[in-house]
Scaffold this active site. Structure first.
Site, PDB file in Angstrom:
ATOM      1  N   LYS A 282       0.884  -1.169   0.000  1.00  0.00           N
ATOM      2  CA  LYS A 282       0.000   0.000   0.000  1.00  0.00           C
ATOM      3  C   LYS A 282       0.914   1.209   0.000  1.00  0.00           C
ATOM      4  O   LYS A 282       1.619   1.445   0.981  1.00  0.00           O
ATOM      5  CB  LYS A 282      -0.899   0.006   1.231  1.00  0.00           C
ATOM      6  CG  LYS A 282      -1.796   1.236   1.290  1.00  0.00           C
ATOM      7  CD  LYS A 282      -2.847   1.067   2.357  1.00  0.00           C
ATOM      8  CE  LYS A 282      -3.817   2.201   2.542  1.00  0.00           C
ATOM      9  NZ  LYS A 282      -3.785   3.336   1.673  1.00  0.00           N
ATOM     10  N   ARG A 324      -8.997  10.032  -7.913  1.00  0.00           N
ATOM     11  CA  ARG A 324     -10.100   9.262  -7.349  1.00  0.00           C
ATOM     12  C   ARG A 324     -11.366  10.107  -7.246  1.00  0.00           C
ATOM     13  O   ARG A 324     -12.461   9.593  -7.258  1.00  0.00           O
ATOM     14  CB  ARG A 324      -9.608   8.809  -5.980  1.00  0.00           C
ATOM     15  CG  ARG A 324     -10.578   8.270  -5.031  1.00  0.00           C
ATOM     16  CD  ARG A 324      -9.756   7.874  -3.826  1.00  0.00           C
ATOM     17  NE  ARG A 324     -10.590   7.410  -2.755  1.00  0.00           N
ATOM     18  CZ  ARG A 324     -10.109   6.808  -1.669  1.00  0.00           C
ATOM     19  NH1 ARG A 324      -8.816   6.620  -1.543  1.00  0.00           N
ATOM     20  NH2 ARG A 324     -10.896   6.404  -0.734  1.00  0.00           N
ATOM     21  N   LYS A 476      -7.110  -3.213   3.731  1.00  0.00           N
ATOM     22  CA  LYS A 476      -5.822  -2.563   3.933  1.00  0.00           C
ATOM     23  C   LYS A 476      -5.333  -2.865   5.336  1.00  0.00           C
ATOM     24  O   LYS A 476      -6.132  -2.956   6.269  1.00  0.00           O
ATOM     25  CB  LYS A 476      -5.949  -1.056   3.724  1.00  0.00           C
ATOM     26  CG  LYS A 476      -7.028  -0.411   4.552  1.00  0.00           C
ATOM     27  CD  LYS A 476      -7.240   1.037   4.145  1.00  0.00           C
ATOM     28  CE  LYS A 476      -8.447   1.606   4.874  1.00  0.00           C
ATOM     29  NZ  LYS A 476      -8.918   2.877   4.394  1.00  0.00           N
TER      30      LYS A 476
HETATM   31  P1  AMP Z   1      -7.384   4.454   2.130  1.00  0.00           P
HETATM   32  O1  AMP Z   1      -7.306   5.730   1.346  1.00  0.00           O
HETATM   33  O2  AMP Z   1      -6.530   4.415   3.351  1.00  0.00           O
HETATM   34  O3  AMP Z   1      -8.807   3.994   2.349  1.00  0.00           O
HETATM   35  O4  AMP Z   1      -6.766   3.313   1.204  1.00  0.00           O
HETATM   36  C1  AMP Z   1      -7.234   3.069  -0.089  1.00  0.00           C
HETATM   37  C2  AMP Z   1      -6.326   3.754  -1.094  1.00  0.00           C
HETATM   38  O5  AMP Z   1      -5.026   3.204  -1.059  1.00  0.00           O
HETATM   39  C3  AMP Z   1      -6.740   3.538  -2.529  1.00  0.00           C
HETATM   40  O6  AMP Z   1      -7.767   4.397  -2.912  1.00  0.00           O
HETATM   41  C4  AMP Z   1      -5.471   3.813  -3.288  1.00  0.00           C
HETATM   42  O7  AMP Z   1      -5.356   5.196  -3.540  1.00  0.00           O
HETATM   43  C5  AMP Z   1      -4.383   3.460  -2.302  1.00  0.00           C
HETATM   44  N1  AMP Z   1      -3.567   2.297  -2.657  1.00  0.00           N
HETATM   45  C6  AMP Z   1      -2.249   2.216  -2.396  1.00  0.00           C
HETATM   46  N2  AMP Z   1      -1.755   1.033  -2.797  1.00  0.00           N
HETATM   47  C7  AMP Z   1      -2.779   0.334  -3.336  1.00  0.00           C
HETATM   48  C8  AMP Z   1      -2.894  -0.968  -3.918  1.00  0.00           C
HETATM   49  N3  AMP Z   1      -1.870  -1.807  -4.021  1.00  0.00           N
HETATM   50  N4  AMP Z   1      -4.120  -1.346  -4.346  1.00  0.00           N
HETATM   51  C9  AMP Z   1      -5.197  -0.531  -4.219  1.00  0.00           C
HETATM   52  N5  AMP Z   1      -5.136   0.711  -3.687  1.00  0.00           N
HETATM   53  C10 AMP Z   1      -3.944   1.140  -3.244  1.00  0.00           C
END
Ligand code: AMP
Length: 609
Positions: A282, A324, A476
């Site tokens: 991530k 996004r 995540k």
């Molecule tokens: P969060 O913003 O903490 O909810 O985490 C989701 C976001 O992590 C996604 O919208 C992406 O922008 C980001 N992201 C980073 N690495 C990845 C990955 N390997 N797959 C999908 N999303 C990722």
């Protein structure tokens, strides 16, 4: 359609508090709107003038709007401003000025919805010298023909302050109510089926106008046929939060549609066994959707398609980048656009994370650096040099004219890897690991953190892509707790390759004049850091028993972890879950270490949630 009719709807919406009531008003309005006006009316009901991904901006500030009111009505600046101050709303101030109008317009025309919409949209096209004045003129022109109520909404729309509480959900429900009105005798009919059909169509198209027209023309069947289109960003699939790597792996396996996993090529998934999840780094940047269609105006390789200003006239361009939130940021990332030439396809929609990194060390940079690039519209080339970025690709939604939303993640990712023919400094596949073994996934997690990334995404291998949903197919894992500054009180000499070094460090928090242990630390450091730690600690060894050493408490370390639990094993009564080295705290001595009180309160705070 006369603008006055829309103004009446606005007034009714403003008086109605309940969402239900608002849905009914919007539905009724849509049902009465002509087919061709639906897109325009839907936008105006939300106070919008362009598609969400269109970078066009009206450039109307409060002071510009105030000048337009003065010009149209002849009311003095102080009076307009006084009205604004009193009501707190320039729209209401405009209405007052129109009522008090001191300047008689010669011929006043009836405002139409099309007229207001087109005139306001035209503001975005004014550029260069004199454009400010032309904007004032255009808004003043509309106000000159407006009655007080109309003036209120013209000004609010121009300022982007309509705020009538018509959200995306209201629009969705209203489209369903206006055009679908489900048939309860249909087999498989459920109360929410109409709304779901509209929801799906909105997710793949992001275009309420088109969805409303399709619903009106061909009902649910038509909506089901709506699909991805290059140049029209899709709502992204979201991730759920999990506490630990172990839970993420277990959840990813559980969410697997094992029955349908028969075809889960290779890697374990056969018969009743769900296929191994896909873990990916991530990384912390911004999520980008890249759209491309060859043969469209600019062709694949080379320069930024779309270009500055002259935005998406439809029909396709070179690679286009959307955030996004569906904003078009193509012009800000010419390096990413160029690098995408290494993706071998006639048309595609891929998703990736754009991350900034330090040009010297290659370490990822905090998001703030990257946001400078997102915001910068001029002098882009310089920032391209000073804040270089990588796009790490992780999903493929559309390929060579075909939607892949219904394909499994593994199929999508395989296709993605097959087409990424040229990996460069700017374009990479997201580092990934397929495994059902929590220990291996945990090691991969540690590796991601050690490389300066946020954590891991753990994805269900046979899941389809669900736009806009947090459906449990992606989760995540990242360290959620704030780090603690802890003192090293004991350690153990390592074995094997690292036997010259102290490993396994016992960590303690302060409790008055003494220290109480809260856990052991064995991961998160590089070989160099471990050697340095050993060099720092060795002079402070008080006693040695076999490989175990007692230390004088001198060294404070910054420690990350994933939670605090009660534990009889340590004299603090608590243990950190998965502690991880995050750095030396050279900036203070052991008196600055975190206290037992703080550990207790962290424990309490997490049990609250
Ligand atoms: P969060 O913003 O903490 O909810 O985490 C989701 C976001 O992590 C996604 O919208 C992406 O922008 C980001 N992201 C980073 N690495 C990845 C990955 N390997 N797959 C999908 N999303 C990722």
């Amino acid at each position: 359609m006369e603008y006055a009719a829309l103004v009446e709807v606005y007034d009714r919406l403003a008086e109605t508090q309940s969402t239900h009531g608002k849905v009914a008003i919007v539905a009724e309005t849509l049902a009465e709107t002509s087919h061709e006006d639906l897109p325009m009316v839907l936008r105006l009901l939300r106070g919008e003038l362009f598609a969400p991904w269109d970078p066009a901006e009206l450039g109307v500030s409060s002071s510009l709007a105030s000048r337009a009111v003065q010009r149209a009505t002849g009311v003095a600046a102080e009076d307009v401003e006084a009205g604004w101050r009193e009501t707190g709303d320039l729209g209401s101030a405009a209405a007052r000025a129109v009522e008090r109008q001191v300047q008689q317009t010669l011929v006043s025309e009836t405002l139409t919805v099309e007229g207001v919409y087109e005139e306001l949209r035209s503001l975005a096209g004014y550029e260069g010298a004199g454009s400010e004045d032309r904007r004032v003129d255009t808004v003043a022109g509309l106000l000159a023909d407006a009655d007080p109520d109309e003036a209120t909404y013209v000004v609010r729309t121009a300022l982007g302050h309509l705020r009538l509480g018509v959200g995306r959900g209201t629009v969705r429900d209203a489209i369903a109510a206006a055009f679908l009105g489900g048939d309860p005798d249909e087999p498989g009919e459920t109360p929410g089926a109409d709304v779901e059909a509209v929801e799906h169509a909105l997710q793949v198209t992001n275009d309420p106008g088109l969805v409303a027209q399709t619903a009106a023309d061909s009902g649910r069947a038509g909506l089901a046929d709506l699909d991805l289109e290059v140049g029209r960003p899709v709502e992204v699939m979201l991730a759920e939060k999990t506490d630990s790597v172990e839970a993420a792996v277990a959840d990813a396996l559980e969410a697997s549609d094992t029955g349908a996993a028969g075809g889960s090529e290779g890697d374990g998934g056969s018969g009743d066994t769900p296929p191994a999840p896909l873990a990916e780094y991530k990384v912390d940047g911004f999520r980008a959707q890249v759209h491309f269609e060859a043969g469209a105006s600019e062709g694949n390789d080379g320069s930024a398609g779309g270009g500055d200003g002259g935005d998406g006239s439809g029909g396709g361009t070179g690679p286009q980048l959307f955030t996004r939130r569906l904003e078009d940021v193509t012009a800000q990332f010419p390096d990413v656009v160029d690098a995408m030439a290494g993706f071998d396809a006639d048309s595609y929609i891929v998703e990736g994370e754009v991350v900034a990194h330090d040009p010297e060390t290659g370490e990822p940079l905090p998001f703030q650096q990257l946001s400078r690039r997102i915001k910068r519209k001029h002098d882009v080339a310089r920032l391209v040099e000073s804040v270089p970025v990588v796009i790490y690709l992780f999903d493929l939604l559309y390929l060579d004219g075909e939607s892949l939303l219904e394909r499994s993640l593994l199929e999508r990712v395989d296709a993605l890897e097959g087409r990424l023919t040229e990996r460069t400094r700017e374009v990479e596949r997201m580092p990934s690991l397929r495994s059902r073994d929590p220990d291996r996934v945990r090691a991969f997690y540690e590796e991601a953190l050690a490389a300066g990334h946020e954590g891991l995404m753990v994805k269900t291998a046979d899941a389809t892509y669900q736009p806009g949903k947090r459906v449990g197919y992606t989760r995540k894992v990242k360290p959620t707790m704030e780090s603690l500054d802890l003192v090293v009180t004991r350690a153990k000499w390592s074995e094997g390759r690292r036997s010259n070094n102290l490993g396994r460090l016992y960590l303690a928090c302060r409790d008055g004049d003494t220290f109480r242990e809260v856990g052991r630390l064995s991961t998160g450091f590089t070989d160099e850091q471990l050697a340095e730690l050993t060099a720092r600690l060795e002079p402070h060894i008080l006693e040695q028993d076999g490989r175990d050493v007692d230390l004088e408490p001198t060294e404070v370390l910054e420690v990350g972890y994933e939670g605090v639990q009660r534990s009889p094993e340590y004299d603090s009564g608590y243990a950190l879950r998965f502690p991880r080295f995050e750095g030396f705290r050279d900036d203070f001595d052991t008196a600055g270490a975190d206290s037992l009180d703080r550990v207790e309160s962290l424990y309490e705070s997490q049990t609250d949630t």
